[in-house]
Design a protein around this motif. Structure first.
Motif, short mmCIF file in Angstrom:
data_model
loop_
_atom_site.label_atom_id
_atom_site.label_comp_id
_atom_site.label_asym_id
_atom_site.label_seq_id
_atom_site.Cartn_x
_atom_site.Cartn_y
_atom_site.Cartn_z
N ASN A 1 -4.84 5.55 -0.50
CA ASN A 1 -4.25 4.46 -0.85
C ASN A 1 -3.75 3.99 -2.33
O ASN A 1 -4.98 3.98 -2.88
CB ASN A 1 -4.75 3.73 0.16
N PRO B 1 1.14 -1.53 0.10
CA PRO B 1 0.40 -0.15 -0.15
C PRO B 1 1.02 1.39 0.27
O PRO B 1 2.20 1.13 0.19
CB PRO B 1 -0.45 0.11 1.21
N THR C 1 3.17 0.00 4.65
CA THR C 1 3.74 0.58 3.66
C THR C 1 5.69 0.42 3.73
O THR C 1 5.78 -0.07 4.03
CB THR C 1 3.82 2.32 3.70
N LEU D 1 -4.19 -0.49 3.41
CA LEU D 1 -3.31 0.19 3.93
C LEU D 1 -4.19 -0.42 5.91
O LEU D 1 -4.94 0.08 5.58
CB LEU D 1 -3.38 1.70 3.88
#
Length: 149
Positions: free
Chosen positions: A75, A47, A133, A81
């Motif tokens: 996202n 993400p 992330t 995410l």
């Protein structure tokens, strides 16, 4: 002679350890802070939190006032995410983040409240957002000036 051999052996071990590289393009992320479950996130499918603004200038405010702002993000990645934490550089700034996953293409916001009590002068508060992330942390800024009443 033993000292030379020992020095060469230690040097080789150190160089080997320093030059090891992970051949896969993954990063381990703890997506559940309540358990020890670790999942691997492929950086190509990870993400991505794309913030509308990474810095917000609240301008000049009087000492004692509170400022609220929402850091809106989308996202833009290929998987959900999950924000696991958001911390501020000072106790005067309190972030609130979405506790549910943000699906690809969806938007959400991190709400931040800055309390200017006992503050004066220029302020730059950092909010560190930890998520699944790559890289795992993103920093946004809340800046402005607190003037005396």
């Amino acid at each position: 002679m033993k000292k030379v051999f020992f020095t060469l052996a230690v040097s080789a071990i150190i160089l080997t350890a320093c030059n090891q590289r992970n051949s896969s393009n993954t990063e381990s992320i703890d997506t559940n802070s309540n358990s020890a479950a670790i999942t691997e996130v492929d950086s190509a499918n990870a993400p991505v939190a794309k913030f509308e603004n990474e810095t917000h200038d609240f301008g000049k405010i009087k000492q004692g006032e509170k400022v609220n702002f929402e850091y809106k993000f989308t996202n833009t990645g290929k998987s959900p995410l999950v924000i696991t934490n958001a911390t501020a550089s000072c106790g005067c700034t309190v972030p609130e983040w979405p506790k549910t996953p943000v699906k690809p293409g969806e938007s959400a916001a991190i709400k931040v409240t800055f309390d200017s009590a006992n503050k004066s002068g220029l302020q730059d508060k950092l909010i560190t957002v930890t998520a699944n992330t790559v890289p795992a942390q993103t920093v946004v800024h809340l800046v402005g000036e607190v003037v005396a009443k």
